[in-house]
Design an enzyme around this catalytic site. Structure first.
Site, PDB file in Angstrom:
ATOM      1  N   TYR A 111     -14.334 -13.146  12.377  1.00 19.96           N
ATOM      2  CA  TYR A 111     -13.397 -14.061  13.024  1.00 19.96           C
ATOM      3  C   TYR A 111     -14.051 -15.298  13.614  1.00 19.96           C
ATOM      4  O   TYR A 111     -13.361 -16.243  13.972  1.00 19.96           O
ATOM      5  CB  TYR A 111     -12.567 -13.319  14.084  1.00 19.96           C
ATOM      6  CG  TYR A 111     -11.428 -12.576  13.464  1.00 19.96           C
ATOM      7  CD1 TYR A 111     -10.462 -13.265  12.726  1.00 19.96           C
ATOM      8  CD2 TYR A 111     -11.317 -11.201  13.556  1.00 19.96           C
ATOM      9  CE1 TYR A 111      -9.420 -12.598  12.110  1.00 19.96           C
ATOM     10  CE2 TYR A 111     -10.272 -10.518  12.948  1.00 19.96           C
ATOM     11  CZ  TYR A 111      -9.334 -11.230  12.230  1.00 19.96           C
ATOM     12  OH  TYR A 111      -8.300 -10.578  11.620  1.00 19.96           O
ATOM     13  N   GLU A 116     -10.456  14.349   5.670  1.00 24.01           N
ATOM     14  CA  GLU A 116     -10.781  13.120   4.954  1.00 24.01           C
ATOM     15  C   GLU A 116      -9.831  11.988   5.318  1.00 24.01           C
ATOM     16  O   GLU A 116     -10.246  10.879   5.591  1.00 24.01           O
ATOM     17  CB  GLU A 116     -10.712  13.389   3.435  1.00 24.01           C
ATOM     18  CG  GLU A 116     -10.953  12.134   2.600  1.00 24.01           C
ATOM     19  CD  GLU A 116     -10.786  12.376   1.114  1.00 24.01           C
ATOM     20  OE1 GLU A 116     -10.840  13.549   0.695  1.00 24.01           O
ATOM     21  OE2 GLU A 116     -10.618  11.390   0.374  1.00 24.01           O
ATOM     22  N   ASP A 165     -10.047  16.139  -0.018  1.00 27.69           N
ATOM     23  CA  ASP A 165      -9.299  16.295  -1.262  1.00 27.69           C
ATOM     24  C   ASP A 165     -10.236  16.833  -2.336  1.00 27.69           C
ATOM     25  O   ASP A 165     -11.448  16.608  -2.293  1.00 27.69           O
ATOM     26  CB  ASP A 165      -8.746  14.935  -1.723  1.00 27.69           C
ATOM     27  CG  ASP A 165      -7.525  14.521  -0.916  1.00 27.69           C
ATOM     28  OD1 ASP A 165      -6.981  15.372  -0.194  1.00 27.69           O
ATOM     29  OD2 ASP A 165      -7.124  13.345  -1.024  1.00 27.69           O
TER      30      ASP A 165
END
Lengths: 312, 492
Positions: B198, B300, B355
């Site tokens: 920024y 996860e 997963d």
């Protein structure tokens, strides 16, 4: 009608991890797994002794292993994406005679099949191409490429008479190609889920295909008509093998069950459990005596040998 | 001007130095490692970084202070006088400690050399940077199970004006980041990568540019990113029965997610139950209270985290444990926090729910063995006495595994998933998934005789079956995923 098969012998921990493939010759059984080693067992001796270990065949593991019908040539496909071709010398020792790499970038070679005399190899790719390689030439060039609609080619077979190539795909498609004309003969309908295994009958008249529908479909190769459905498996069907006479069909499932089907009655005549893990590989052994023999292997790393019970 | 690799971690050189300097641009990484190795040894009694977030806050404060004094007293840490030759500076620096002052000095050397190059009216300005693309050169250290850099890093030089506009832009980006890092270091403030972005969003274009160059700079200097006083914006979320008491008297309560004043009573009302708090940076003086925690579960995905936090199961079990997610690949801060947590309370089992797909296992590997793309951070941390390695050897993978795929699992296409709701959580592998899985089989971690034979087998099964599965697949477990998780945690 049911048939009795008895456990003859179990080679415990033949591999340290899942056995993904079995292949037979008139005198041996070859096994391949997620390890880098291919093992060879003598099927003529009563205790099926280990006669050779091919170390470092494929560093990342082996997912497919096939032999030619005459038992002279073997081919293995590894997770790194290449195929190695093997031959047995006079002393009965197997050695590497060739390496096949698909030059196409997307072309990891997946399923493979050998012709009856071991002179041709068919292979599939993730993007649905079927390639045929000439093992008779020293460089083992690609001599044919069959295009399909781009769905992953999960299995492939060459008919014993040499006329046909069949492929099974992730989207449920089954294709039969005519090797003489190089054209697609049939696009077989009927199954809508992944086809994980297919096999031509020894006389090349029938094609059996199966997968996630858990039904084994039988097709007439010349007409492309579906002639039978064999249902009974509760899990995905991972592997199929015809007995040498074509009388029996052996199937292995993800739920660790193996079934023997009679082609005459088109019924399941025997069911066996092999541990509690996926049964990746089922294989008839060449009939030596009066009774049929088969081998099962899968997630537990062992190979179990079964014999038809006398008078069964 | 210089004779060996002692110079190769010097970031900047004017191209016109030709010959010898070109050699040093590509100086062998062995030398670089030697250098790191020797500094690692010689600094054990010296090293202390007040900015190092990984610093063991159990370090004896007095000896810590003493070290700090020594560090500051070390003459090599004074600003470099302009009259010295660059080679002299480096020789003086190389055996010293890589602390804040060292980093400041190194950055100043870069700028000095730019000025020199300008004064000498060189055509080109150049900065050489180690890049971390690909996974080549990473290997697993068999002694500690940590992914380390194995000398395969590429060095590229970024020049100004360069041959293309793009190269000039890269040079500008690098100089701007170095400038902001230098500011942060000299004012002794920690800035986030987001802050950096920024400050000049027009220049950086996107956050990923900042992220990459910051890590490349840390890698080139051979230091942890924290020594640049740069942290990632906190990414991890956690909830559970823990509290953190700060020295100044405030505390964070993990169940209510409220900052409380000293002696204020903790009222745990269901309505104020925490939905998750950002994983905090632990300071040296913070006290982490986890006496009632019996397990830690790392998930996860944020979606899994949220659905668990909103479940009845969580109401039931939240007083006994900690639930945490890094929303995908874990950031250094989350890994450092977990490392701290498991060091404070090594008896608490740490479970992972990922997963069943290549990324799930790669994420698990990042928690357990460290990151492949930030391997310089893993090995760096391991080589510093006051910091801990960022691996978590005790983490236990409980799912999703191939054995959770049942014959009833239905391979859902995205369309039927929505239409019929028969999801099952089972999907086919994409081309990218298969490619990633194959690449992962080449990792040291998944080698045949490597530390993770189960992972290797699971990746192979995934490829054979050509399926991946998300957490929903556990709903098929008798009693659903809640009962499954309780079983895995030993709560049934």
């Amino acid at each position: 009608m049911s048939k009795q098969f008895l456990t003859l012998h179990t080679a415990d921990k033949a591999h340290p991890t899942d056995i993904f493939a079995l292949a037979a010759t008139p005198t041996t059984l070859l096994s391949a797994s997620g390890s880098s080693t291919i093992r060879i067992f003598d099927t003529t001796a009563p205790d099926f002794p280990l006669t050779q270990s091919i170390e470092n065949a494929h560093k990342l593991g082996v997912h497919h292993l096939v032999t030619s019908k005459d038992g002279k040539v073997a081919a293995s496909a590894g997770f790194e994406g290449t195929v190695k071709v093997w031959r047995e010398d006079e002393a009965g020792v197997w050695g590497e005679v060739g390496l096949i790499k698909d030059s196409n970038k997307a072309g990891e070679i997946w399923a493979i099949a050998l012709s009856a005399d071991g002179s041709y190899l068919a292979s599939t790719t993730y993007d649905g191409r079927i390639n045929v390689w000439d093992l008779g030439q020293a460089s083992m060039p690609k001599i044919r490429e069959y295009e399909t609609k781009g769905s992953f080619g999960m299995c492939v077979d060459l008919s014993a008479d040499g006329h046909f190539t069949a492929s099974g795909h992730e989207n449920g498609s089954v294709y039969v190609f005519n090797n003489d004309t190089g054209r697609m003969l049939h696009s077989l309908a009927g199954l809508t889920k992944p086809i994980r295994t297919l096999s031509f009958s020894p006389a090349s008249k029938l094609l059996a295909a199966a997968g996630d529908t858990r039904i084994i479909a039988l097709y007439d190769v010349s007409s492309g008509e579906q002639v039978a459905n064999l249902s009974g498996h509760a899990g995905w069907v991972l592997n199929l093998d015809w007995s040498a006479t074509g009388e029996w069909l052996l199937s292995g499932s993800h739920d660790s069950k193996a079934k023997v089907w009679s082609l005459e009655s088109r019924t399941c005549v025997a069911t066996h459990s092999h541990g509690d893990q996926a049964l990746w590989a089922v294989k008839w052994l060449p009939k030596t005596g009066r009774s049929e023999l088969f081998a099962l292997a899968g997630g537990d790393g062992s190979v179990a040998f079964y014999r038809e019970a006398a008078g069964g | 001007m210089m004779d060996d690799g002692s110079f190769d971690d010097m970031l900047f050189k004017a191209i016109s130095n030709e010959g010898s300097s070109q050699e040093s641009l590509t100086a062998s990484t062995d030398d670089f490692n030697d250098l790191l190795g020797t500094t690692g040894v010689s600094q054990t009694t010296l090293f202390h970084s007040e900015d190092d977030l990984f610093t063991n806050y159990y370090t004896d404060h007095i000896s810590g202070m003493a070290r700090k004094t020594e560090t500051i007293a070390d003459p090599s840490h004074r600003a470099i006088s302009n009259s010295q030759e660059p080679s002299t500076k480096v020789e003086e620096m190389s055996p010293s400690v890589r602390d804040r002052n060292w980093v400041i000095k190194t950055i100043e050397l870069v700028f000095e050399s730019i000025v020199d190059a300008l004064l000498e009216k060189n055509d080109k300005l150049s900065i050489s940077l180690k890049t971390r693309s690909g996974s080549t050169g990473r290997r697993i250290d068999p002694t500690n199970g940590i992914v380390t850099v194995d000398g395969g890093l590429q060095t590229r030089s970024i020049t100004f004006p360069g041959s293309t506009a793009h190269e000039a832009w890269r040079f500008t980006v690098l100089v701007r980041i170095l400038e902001l890092v230098h500011d942060a270091l000299t004012s002794n403030a920690v800035i986030t990568k987001r802050d950096i972005y920024y400050r000049s969003p027009d220049l950086f274009v996107k956050q990923a540019v900042v992220d990459r160059y910051v890590d490349d700079i840390a890698c080139t200097f051979g230091i942890s990113r924290n020594l640049l006083n740069v942290s990632a914006a906190a990414k991890g979320l956690m909830v559970g029965n823990f509290s953190i008491r700060r020295l100044e008297g405030t505390a964070i309560d993990g169940l209510t997610n409220r900052e409380v004043r000293p002696r204020q009573s903790y009222i745990k009302h269901p309505l104020t139950r925490s939905q998750g708090t950002l994983v905090p940076n632990l300071n040296e003086d913070d006290i982490l209270e986890v006496s009632t925690v019996r397990w830690i579960v790392v998930v996860e995905k944020e979606a899994t985290f949220r659905s668990l936090v909103h479940s009845n199961l969580w109401v039931d079990i939240s007083s006994q444990g900690i639930l945490l997610t890094a929303k995908g690949y874990p950031d250094l801060e989350t890994r450092a926090f977990l490392r701290e947590l498991t060091t404070v309370a090594p008896h608490i089992p740490l479970y992972a729910m990922m997963d069943f797909d290549p990324d799930g296992l790669a994420i698990l590997s990042t928690y357990k063995h460290g990151s492949y793309s930030l391997a310089h951070e893993n090995s760096h941390a391991a080589s510093f006495a006051a910091s801990r390695p960022l691996n978590l050897p005790q983490i236990r993978w409980i799912g999703v595994k191939s054995c959770h795929l049942t014959s009833n699992s239905v391979l859902a296409t995205k369309a039927s998933e929505k239409a019929v709701g028969q999801a099952g959580g089972l999907l086919k592998l994409t081309t990218r998934d298969r490619h990633k899985a194959r690449k992962m089989l080449e990792w040291d971690v998944l080698a045949e005789d490597g530390p993770e034979p189960e992972w290797r087998a699971e990746i192979q099964r995934m490829l054979l079956l050509n399926v991946k599965a998300e957490m929903q697949i556990l709903e098929e477990h008798p009693g659903g995923s809640g009962k499954w998780l309780k079983g895995e945690l030993g709560l049934l």
